[in-house]
Enzyme design. Structure first.
Site, PDB file in Angstrom:
ATOM      1  N   SER A 284      -5.166  20.433  60.936  1.00 12.09           N
ATOM      2  CA  SER A 284      -6.246  20.852  60.051  1.00 12.09           C
ATOM      3  C   SER A 284      -6.671  22.293  60.335  1.00 12.09           C
ATOM      4  CB  SER A 284      -7.399  19.864  60.186  1.00 12.09           C
ATOM      5  OG  SER A 284      -8.165  19.907  59.029  1.00 12.09           O
ATOM      6  N   TRP A 375      -7.597  16.663  49.692  1.00 11.29           N
ATOM      7  CA  TRP A 375      -8.404  17.856  49.978  1.00 11.29           C
ATOM      8  C   TRP A 375      -7.500  18.976  50.501  1.00 11.29           C
ATOM      9  CZ3 TRP A 375     -12.769  19.967  48.779  1.00 11.29           C
ATOM     10  CH2 TRP A 375     -13.490  20.786  49.647  1.00 11.29           C
ATOM     11  N   HIS A 426      -6.389  11.777  56.719  1.00 11.43           N
ATOM     12  CA  HIS A 426      -6.362  13.044  57.446  1.00 11.43           C
ATOM     13  C   HIS A 426      -6.473  12.795  58.956  1.00 11.43           C
ATOM     14  CE1 HIS A 426      -6.983  17.330  57.718  1.00 11.43           C
ATOM     15  NE2 HIS A 426      -8.166  17.203  58.297  1.00 11.43           N
TER      16      HIS A 426
END
Ligand code: GTR
Length: 445
Positions: A284, A375, A426
């Site tokens: 991330s 996202w 995620h």
């Protein structure tokens, strides 16, 4: 300079200049005409036909709807992605076409690196500093004898101030030294990286990596720069920044990437580590950082961007999921001030993220995403990787990922490029690490 591409399905890849050039070349040679017909019949047409669709990843309509509902200011519908034109990765600012690996290295790569420093991540200050390394703890019998644990303090000093980066390193015992190593830029806190191994986490699966014969290491991004906006007073900014902050001064991502390089400095002094085979890994925001660390520091031989999303591997111009504007408003400290010029204005960027990925070439690059993490725009990440291939192929024709995105949980790699999209949310899990190690086995042999 800019190449118009269609965005919706993967067929547009055939618009790539390198393919057009190849096809023209084949057509010029009459004797190769049957080859051309064969390629059209068995290459382009099946790729364009729906029977292949089952073998390619598509966002689940339920997740699209759910994501869109919870964040209605952002686009999650592929059909709403506007067409865009990516800057041509192989044409210099002065309009010169790059055709060789040498020209890439000498002309285009430095130019693109500068564009990213100036407009996206910012520039490391030239302030002088010293660094020193101290192994403060060593256990030759860690993990029931499978590994040696070293805890290293990397101390950075400048004009009376200092900062310590704490590096944790496990080296496999039953393997010939020096060994290749993975370095995680940790953005999740010490709960995932317990050196005592009382607490274990798939985010940093140290035992499994050791069992595969690799060293595994980690440092916390917050050692280098705490992840909050304080006008660049704390962390390494407080130590090295001088004078009034310039619009291209480094943000936190560049600071964390710089921290990864200081760990690399240490590896160069540790005889147990093969410093020609060190992978930098991040998840991330750490994934965005790993990609930039690999761009700035060519000593990393493998760069892994896990779910790096916007500001990482995802093409900014798609404006799918998280956008430049949202990055700048939610995380004003991550990028340089110039990056704010591109909030809602992505088409004006002199770069896009395929160019960031290409900065890894000819070293190895691995990108991965998660199916529920829209996202982070998995398709945008894949397209960036695909559009970086012409650069990798200047060095090695084998570096390739397929035209269509692979289906869920199916890893693809060839030469120096690889990808997978994992089923789920995620995160970075053992399943992802296993793919990284399979790729590394292949690259480092
Ligand atoms: C989110 C951010 C992403 C990603 C993520 C993370 O809030 O929007 O860009 O970096 O955090 O780091 O987990």
């Amino acid at each position: 300079m800019f190449r118009k591409i269609r965005h919706y399905n993967d067929k547009f890849h055939f618009m790539g200049l390198h393919h057009i050039i190849k096809i023209k070349f084949i057509m010029m040679k009459r004797e190769l005409f049957p080859v051309f017909v064969f390629i059209i019949a068995f290459g382009l047409l099946p790729a364009a036909c729906n029977s292949q669709v089952a073998d390619t990843w598509k966002a689940s309509p339920e997740i699209v709807a759910k994501s869109s509902e919870s964040q209605s200011d952002f686009n999650y519908y592929e059909e709403k992605v506007q067409s865009y034109a990516l800057p041509d990765i192989l044409v210099t600012k002065s309009g010169k076409k790059i055709t060789t690996a040498r020209e890439w290295k000498i002309e285009r790569r430095p130019e693109i690196l500068e564009l990213f420093r100036e407009n996206v991540f910012g520039r490391v200050p030239a302030t002088l500093y010293t660094r020193s390394f101290k192994v403060v703890y060593e256990d030759k019998n860690a993990m029931d004898g499978a590994a040696t644990l070293k805890q290293v303090e990397i101390t950075i000093k400048s004009e009376g101030k200092s900062l310590v980066i704490h590096l944790i390193l496990f080296v496999p015992n039953r393997v010939k030294k020096p060994v290749p190593a993975f370095l995680l830029i940790d953005n999740r806190g010490p709960g995932n990286t317990d050196p005592t191994r009382k607490t274990k986490s798939e985010f940093w699966p140290a035992e499994e990596v050791i069992a595969r014969g690799y060293a595994i290491s980690v440092f916390s991004n917050s050692d280098v720069d705490p992840d909050n906006f304080d006008d660049f007073k704390n962390g390494i900014h407080g130590l090295l920044d001088r004078g009034i902050r310039k619009p291209d001064a480094w943000g936190s991502l560049a600071a964390w990437a710089w921290g990864a390089s200081r760990c690399m400095d240490y590896f160069e002094t540790d005889m147990d580590i093969n410093n020609k085979e060190v992978a930098v890994v991040g998840h991330s925001r750490g994934g965005k950082t790993a990609l930039w660390a690999g761009a700035e520091d060519q000593r990393f031989s493998l760069v892994i961007g896990n779910e790096s999303g916007a500001g990482g591997a995802a093409l900014a111009r798609r404006r799918y999921g998280e956008t430049v504007a949202r990055l700048n408003s939610a995380f004003p400290h991550w990028f340089c001030t110039n990056y704010k010029k591109f909030s809602g204005n992505e088409d004006a960027m002199p770069v896009d993220m395929h160019m960031l990925l290409a900065l890894t070439a000819p070293r190895a690059l691995y990108i991965d995403c998660a199916s529920d993490d829209l996202w982070g725009d998995p398709r945008g990440c894949y397209l960036a990787l695909y559009n970086a291939l012409p650069v990798f192929q200047l060095f090695d024709k084998k570096s390739m990922v397929p035209l269509l995105m692979p289906p869920l949980n199916k890893q693809v790699f060839s030469g120096h490029t690889g990808f997978h999209i994992r089923d789920g949310v995620h995160n970075m899990l053992l399943q992802d690490w296993n793919c990284f190690m399979d790729f590394a086995d292949n690259v480092w042999k």
